[in-house]
Write an enzyme that holds these catalytic residues in place. Structure first.
Site, short mmCIF file in Angstrom:
data_model
loop_
_atom_site.label_atom_id
_atom_site.label_comp_id
_atom_site.label_asym_id
_atom_site.label_seq_id
_atom_site.Cartn_x
_atom_site.Cartn_y
_atom_site.Cartn_z
N SER A 100 44.62 67.35 4.38
CA SER A 100 43.46 66.38 4.88
C SER A 100 44.40 64.73 5.25
O SER A 100 45.12 64.87 6.41
CB SER A 100 42.62 65.37 3.58
OG SER A 100 41.46 65.05 4.58
N ASP A 243 39.69 62.08 9.81
CA ASP A 243 40.82 62.64 9.14
C ASP A 243 41.28 63.42 9.47
O ASP A 243 40.58 64.28 10.70
CB ASP A 243 40.60 62.44 7.99
CG ASP A 243 40.17 63.52 7.48
OD1 ASP A 243 39.15 63.96 8.14
OD2 ASP A 243 39.58 63.04 5.90
N ASP A 245 41.46 66.70 8.73
CA ASP A 245 40.33 68.38 8.74
C ASP A 245 39.31 67.68 9.41
O ASP A 245 38.51 68.84 9.32
CB ASP A 245 40.87 68.90 7.40
CG ASP A 245 40.25 67.70 6.74
OD1 ASP A 245 40.13 67.20 6.65
OD2 ASP A 245 39.93 68.73 5.61
N ASP A 247 37.00 66.69 7.94
CA ASP A 247 35.59 66.46 7.15
C ASP A 247 34.90 64.87 6.90
O ASP A 247 34.01 65.07 6.15
CB ASP A 247 35.83 66.97 5.77
CG ASP A 247 36.62 67.12 4.98
OD1 ASP A 247 37.23 66.06 5.49
OD2 ASP A 247 36.78 67.55 4.34
#
Length: 453
Positions: A100, A243, A245, A247
């Site tokens: 992340s 961010d 990734d 999510d």
């Protein structure tokens, strides 16, 4: 294997430095443990842009196959694409290789089961850890198959469904700055843009695991300046950053000002309750007053639950909640298998701006003035528990309520605070809010920081 080698097992995912905490051998063991413990028939695997991610994914896929699992290789994608593939295709599980927003020498794994149900310390991660520590990692008689497949087209179509029956028809032709920070969001935003009437101005949209412009973590104030400048230079109505990734999604108003995720939770809750009266809305305990007030006024039921995606998703399922939001910019949706999405949220904000004709600054301005916040402040301390007890000793005697949903929350007539240890990093996190009193906010924030520092 030495227990020290499993320092990467956290409360709701696996995350650590490469190769000190997480390496190819351990990734293989995790894959074999997952196959043995959950006995899935088919699992999908995706990975982010980190330089170690493709090799980790390759080893993970091979380990799952050795454990008898058929694997669908999604390739480079966002975490929510693994969630989507898992629940939409009926797979028995999914694993995303990602760290992340952590520094670029970190990596990790997010694991889900059938229906994209999160696997965390309370329902499976500890069992995987124990299998690895005891070398209980059997190889199956039948080796699983592997195939490459993308569900991005279906995923994009699913995202657009959140715009409702009118779809894109009533969306305004706004100019929107989109900053993926060289993470995974760029290709998805480009695909979405083909269906939308807005003008997307991309910056740092090319996926690049060297992170040439810094690790994509817009929660860090030093990472916000690039998006702010781009909003002003392009006279954009909205700025969005993600961010690594994707999510999590972060917003900048038309003035380039960063909008705390806390206020977005209230904004979305109010909008969603307009068409789903009486629904339950989940929120985390770090900042609460604005969300509780907005949800209650809109006829919904606010429910406080522990911080962290796995805990939030579990509680959402228990409550059959419509929506859940964290101040850290995780937003969870019932129709997305109770999972978090960094794409649905900006589409809904874009739709709300289009429907009301109001800029984002006006949509959140009154709420920001009513409940000013410190923003999340992170500090490295030698003894986090001792620091928390020091703060309690100084303030708790005057509190009208102290709760322990996650860390310690203390509530006073005109201010409140939450102090907790991070679930993913060696940090102490502090949040403070007041009732329309910026001076009190500054006073209490400084007083608490003086104690913990």
């Amino acid at each position: 294997m030495d227990a020290k080698g499993l320092a990467c097992f956290k409360a709701y995912d696996i995350r650590g430095r490469v190769p000190q905490d997480l390496n190819l051998e351990l990734v293989r063991h995790i894959g074999l443990a997952y196959a043995a413990e959950f006995a899935p028939k088919t699992v999908c695997v995706g990975y982010d842009i980190r330089l170690s991610s493709p090799d980790f994914a390759k080893v993970l896929i091979a380990a799952l196959q050795d454990g008898g699992v058929d694997v669908v290789d999604l390739g480079q994608c966002g975490t929510e694409e693994v969630y989507f593939a898992t629940f939409s295709q009926g797979f028995d599980g999914g694993i995303m290789v990602t760290a992340s927003h952590n520094p670029k020498d970190w990596n990790g794994l997010k694991l889900v089961g059938k229906g994209a149900t999160p696997i965390h310390s309370g329902n499976g991660l500890q069992k995987l850890e124990q299998r690895i520590l005891t070398s209980n990692l059997p190889i199956a008689e039948r080796r699983g198959a592997s195939r490459h497949e993308s569900y991005r087209e279906a995923y994009i179509a699913h995202l657009l469904e959140y715009l409702g029956p009118q779809g894109v028809k009533n969306l305004a032709p706004l100019t929107i700055v989109a900053n993926p920070g060289n993470g995974c969001a760029g290709p998805v935003v480009a695909e979405l843009a083909k269906h939308l009437p807005c003008t997307i101005v991309p910056i740092y949209a090319e996926p690049d695991g060297t992170f040439p412009h810094g690790v994509p973590n817009p929660l860090l104030p030093e990472n916000r300046e690039l998006t702010r400048k781009a909003v002003l230079e392009n006279k954009a109505s909205l700025g969005i950053a993600w961010d690594g990734d994707f999510d999590r999604c972060f917003f900048f108003d038309e003035h380039g000002e960063f909008v705390e995720g806390y206020y977005v939770v209230g904004l979305l809750a109010e909008a969603l309750l307009a068409t789903h009266p009486g629904a339950s809305i989940l929120h985390d305990p770090r900042l609460t007053w604005n969300t509780r007030e907005v949800v209650t006024a809109a006829g919904g039921t606010p429910i406080e639950t522990r911080t962290g995606h796995a805990f939030m998703k579990d509680r959402m399922r228990q409550e059959n909640a419509l929506y859940g939001g964290e101040m850290s910019a995780h937003h969870y949706f019932k129709n997305f298998a109770f999972c978090d999405s960094g794409m649905i949220v900006w589409l809904l904000v874009y739709q709300l701006m289009s429907r009301t004709g109001l800029p984002l600054s006006q949509l959140v301005g009154k709420r920001m003035a009513r409940y000013p916040v410190s923003g999340e402040i992170n500090r490295k301390v030698e003894n986090a528990e001792a620091a928390i007890q020091k703060v309690r000793a100084a303030f708790e005697k005057d509190a009208i309520a102290t709760t322990f949903v996650d860390g310690v929350s203390m509530e006073f007539p005109d201010w409140r605070c939450n102090i907790r240890m991070s679930n993913t990093e060696p940090l102490l996190r502090l949040n403070v809010e007041t009732r329309a009193n910026p001076a009190l906010l500054e006073e209490k924030t400084k007083a608490i920081l003086a104690l913990i520092e």
